[in-house]
Design a protein around this motif. Structure first.
Motif, PDB file in Angstrom:
ATOM      1  N   MET A   1       0.852  -1.191   0.000  1.00  0.00           N
ATOM      2  CA  MET A   1       0.000   0.000   0.000  1.00  0.00           C
ATOM      3  C   MET A   1       0.883   1.235   0.000  1.00  0.00           C
ATOM      4  N   GLY A   2       0.783   2.094  -1.035  1.00  0.00           N
ATOM      5  CA  GLY A   2       1.611   3.269  -1.139  1.00  0.00           C
ATOM      6  C   GLY A   2       1.073   4.432  -0.328  1.00  0.00           C
ATOM      7  N   VAL A   3       1.899   5.469  -0.171  1.00  0.00           N
ATOM      8  CA  VAL A   3       1.518   6.605   0.670  1.00  0.00           C
ATOM      9  C   VAL A   3       0.383   7.422   0.062  1.00  0.00           C
ATOM     10  N   PHE A   4       0.153   7.310  -1.254  1.00  0.00           N
ATOM     11  CA  PHE A   4      -0.912   8.082  -1.894  1.00  0.00           C
ATOM     12  C   PHE A   4      -2.270   7.375  -1.862  1.00  0.00           C
ATOM     13  N   ASP A   5      -2.295   6.161  -1.373  1.00  0.00           N
ATOM     14  CA  ASP A   5      -3.533   5.375  -1.443  1.00  0.00           C
ATOM     15  C   ASP A   5      -4.632   5.911  -0.534  1.00  0.00           C
ATOM     16  N   GLY A  67       7.872   6.311  -1.905  1.00  0.00           N
ATOM     17  CA  GLY A  67       6.634   6.326  -1.122  1.00  0.00           C
ATOM     18  C   GLY A  67       5.965   4.980  -1.041  1.00  0.00           C
ATOM     19  N   CYS A  68       6.733   3.956  -0.639  1.00  0.00           N
ATOM     20  CA  CYS A  68       6.191   2.594  -0.587  1.00  0.00           C
ATOM     21  C   CYS A  68       5.137   2.437   0.506  1.00  0.00           C
ATOM     22  N   GLY A  69       5.253   3.245   1.583  1.00  0.00           N
ATOM     23  CA  GLY A  69       4.258   3.204   2.643  1.00  0.00           C
ATOM     24  C   GLY A  69       4.565   2.250   3.777  1.00  0.00           C
ATOM     25  N   HIS A  70       5.639   1.438   3.667  1.00  0.00           N
ATOM     26  CA  HIS A  70       5.908   0.466   4.727  1.00  0.00           C
ATOM     27  C   HIS A  70       7.345   0.495   5.241  1.00  0.00           C
ATOM     28  N   CYS A  71       8.211   1.329   4.663  1.00  0.00           N
ATOM     29  CA  CYS A  71       9.592   1.403   5.134  1.00  0.00           C
ATOM     30  C   CYS A  71       9.697   2.377   6.311  1.00  0.00           C
ATOM     31  N   ASP A  72      10.857   2.422   6.941  1.00  0.00           N
ATOM     32  CA  ASP A  72      11.065   3.304   8.093  1.00  0.00           C
ATOM     33  C   ASP A  72      10.898   4.785   7.740  1.00  0.00           C
ATOM     34  N   PRO A  73      11.496   5.284   6.631  1.00  0.00           N
ATOM     35  CA  PRO A  73      11.297   6.700   6.303  1.00  0.00           C
ATOM     36  C   PRO A  73       9.821   7.063   6.098  1.00  0.00           C
ATOM     37  N   CYS A  74       9.070   6.215   5.423  1.00  0.00           N
ATOM     38  CA  CYS A  74       7.642   6.496   5.235  1.00  0.00           C
ATOM     39  C   CYS A  74       6.924   6.548   6.581  1.00  0.00           C
ATOM     40  N   HIS A  75       7.209   5.586   7.436  1.00  0.00           N
ATOM     41  CA  HIS A  75       6.573   5.548   8.748  1.00  0.00           C
ATOM     42  C   HIS A  75       6.951   6.789   9.558  1.00  0.00           C
ATOM     43  N   GLN A  76       8.204   7.193   9.509  1.00  0.00           N
ATOM     44  CA  GLN A  76       8.657   8.361  10.260  1.00  0.00           C
ATOM     45  C   GLN A  76       7.964   9.629   9.771  1.00  0.00           C
ATOM     46  N   VAL A  77       7.791   9.754   8.466  1.00  0.00           N
ATOM     47  CA  VAL A  77       7.102  10.931   7.932  1.00  0.00           C
ATOM     48  C   VAL A  77       5.649  10.949   8.382  1.00  0.00           C
ATOM     49  N   LEU A  78       4.980   9.813   8.295  1.00  0.00           N
ATOM     50  CA  LEU A  78       3.557   9.754   8.604  1.00  0.00           C
ATOM     51  C   LEU A  78       3.270  10.018  10.076  1.00  0.00           C
ATOM     52  N   ILE A  79       4.226   9.714  10.969  1.00  0.00           N
ATOM     53  CA  ILE A  79       4.024  10.011  12.392  1.00  0.00           C
ATOM     54  C   ILE A  79       4.727  11.291  12.813  1.00  0.00           C
ATOM     55  N   GLY A  80       5.443  11.942  11.869  1.00  0.00           N
ATOM     56  CA  GLY A  80       6.045  13.241  12.148  1.00  0.00           C
ATOM     57  C   GLY A  80       7.376  13.207  12.853  1.00  0.00           C
ATOM     58  N   SER A  81       8.134  12.107  12.728  1.00  0.00           N
ATOM     59  CA  SER A  81       9.406  12.016  13.448  1.00  0.00           C
ATOM     60  C   SER A  81      10.629  11.959  12.528  1.00  0.00           C
ATOM     61  N   HIS A  82      10.449  12.132  11.235  1.00  0.00           N
ATOM     62  CA  HIS A  82      11.592  12.055  10.317  1.00  0.00           C
ATOM     63  C   HIS A  82      12.511  13.256  10.532  1.00  0.00           C
ATOM     64  N   PRO A  83      13.827  13.033  10.636  1.00  0.00           N
ATOM     65  CA  PRO A  83      14.756  14.149  10.916  1.00  0.00           C
ATOM     66  C   PRO A  83      14.832  15.189   9.804  1.00  0.00           C
ATOM     67  N   ASP A  84      14.443  14.822   8.584  1.00  0.00           N
ATOM     68  CA  ASP A  84      14.520  15.774   7.473  1.00  0.00           C
ATOM     69  C   ASP A  84      13.169  16.404   7.149  1.00  0.00           C
TER      70      ASP A  84
END
Length: 389
Positions: A1-5, A67-84
């Motif tokens: 499931m991608g991030v745009f779904d 934007g695969c929706g299941h990797c660590d960077p995607c998860h961090q962005v969706l919960i607001g914790s990505h350092p970038d």
């Protein structure tokens, strides 16, 4: 499931953003990256998912797989914790130039993971004119790997010079059928409830989810939509206005009480209150009183915003009621947002003319303008109720 779904009914926007994410990946790999730009403006009516689209795009930029929706960077962005990712949510009525300049300084840093530094600015239209001018300077000469994602209801809410330097992504109101499908499949809402919530929310996905899942939200809607038939005299108008304003105040208090308490306790602790030891006292150290006053002002502004948003939601419910009345008066074959109140709509439609209904809609919209201009809410809503009588 991608991030745009999760973007409901936004196929055109998803196509644009997916292509841009592919171009961004090409740029990271050393290619031209044609189709990717450093400043984006996400617009659309409330509930269409402006912030969700911007967040999904941020995930696609920061994800190695687009934007695969299941990797660590995607998860961090969706919960607001990505350092970038710098995610800005204005808490008060406006966002000042001091806050904006601090944001710009943080935005100037290089990405820690080598891809992009993303600034996601929700409700960018709340930035003051001075703050927007500061943003303009930042996006005119951005660092090579910094991307600004601004969100506002309409392009005209931002300065024309900012709009001209952004690529605009316009989101549209999804159909009731699309919203109902999402509620039924992703939130396991029974189909009849999903259809009711989607219809009543008029394409506002968040509102539809709240109506479907929260009995309190449904009760507040019923109370607002009962107002038109209750305005039988001046006393009833004043009472209805008082109830509406009081409900908004209670919602603001409930939403901010615990947060205010935690923020105040943390600030007092930061400035040394309650500390013991040589050279310390149990009161606030120098500068603490000023910081506490600044925090209280921000908390008051936040509560005012929540109260105003609550009143505005109630006024939009009234607009939807009279819109349905007008549709019945003209015999328009459109779906009624408040079809569950068809008897009440029919009674109001029979007792008035289409001209009367249009005047009532204008009165509601005028009340919204007055509240936006900081008119006392009680006075503004009382005037509205007398106009609706």
């Amino acid at each position: 499931m991608g991030v745009f779904d999760d973007l409901v009914g936004q196929e055109r926007a998803v196509t644009v953003l997916s292509r841009a994410a592919s171009a961004a990946a090409e740029a990271v790999a050393g290619g031209r990256g044609a189709g990717m730009t450093h400043a984006w403006l996400f617009t659309g009516p409330p509930g269409t998912g402006r912030e969700e689209a911007a967040r999904a795009f941020a995930a696609a930029l920061l994800c190695p797989d687009g934007g695969c929706g299941h990797c660590d960077p995607c998860h961090q962005v969706l919960i607001g914790s990505h350092p970038d990712l710098e995610h800005v949510r204005p808490q008060g009525l406006s966002y000042g130039v001091k806050q904006t300049r601090e944001l710009i300084l943080r935005a100037a840093g290089a990405p820690t993971q080598g891809r992009w530094r993303v600034i996601l600015f929700e409700d960018a239209d709340r930035a003051t004119e001075s703050a927007q001018n500061a943003v303009l300077k930042a996006i005119e000469e951005p660092p090579p790997r910094t991307v600004w994602l601004l969100c506002s209801p309409a392009p005209d809410d931002m300065m024309i010079t900012i709009r001209s330097r952004c690529r605009v992504v316009t989101l549209t109101t999804p159909s009731a059928a699309a919203v109902a499908h999402v509620l039924a499949t992703r939130d396991s809402v029974p189909v009849p409830m999903a259809q009711f919530a989607a219809r009543a929310a008029q394409g506002h996905v968040g509102r539809a989810r709240a109506l479907a899942l929260d009995e309190g939200t449904r009760a507040r809607r019923e109370a607002v939509l009962a107002i038109p038939r209750s305005l039988t005299g001046v006393g009833e108008c004043i009472a209805a206005a008082e109830r509406l304003v009081k409900t908004a105040e209670e919602e603001a208090a409930a939403a901010t009480a615990a947060l205010n308490e935690n923020e105040t306790a943390e600030l007092r602790k930061l400035y040394g209150e309650g500390s013991t030891g040589k050279g310390l006292n149990r009161g606030l150290v120098r500068g603490g009183a000023g910081a506490l006053k600044e925090l209280e002002d921000r908390q008051k502004s936040r509560a005012t915003r929540i109260k105003r948003d609550s009143l505005d939601a109630a006024l939009l419910e009234l607009v939807s009621f009279y819109r349905d009345v007008l549709a019945m008066q003209f015999g328009a074959g459109v779906e009624l947002a408040n079809d569950d109140l068809r008897f009440d709509l029919d009674q109001v439609a029979k007792r008035s003319t289409a001209a009367d209904t249009l005047k009532r809609v204008d009165a509601v919209l005028q009340c919204r303008d007055r509240l936006d201009a900081n008119v006392n809410p009680q006075i503004a809503v009382e005037a509205l109720m007398l106009s609706l009588r």
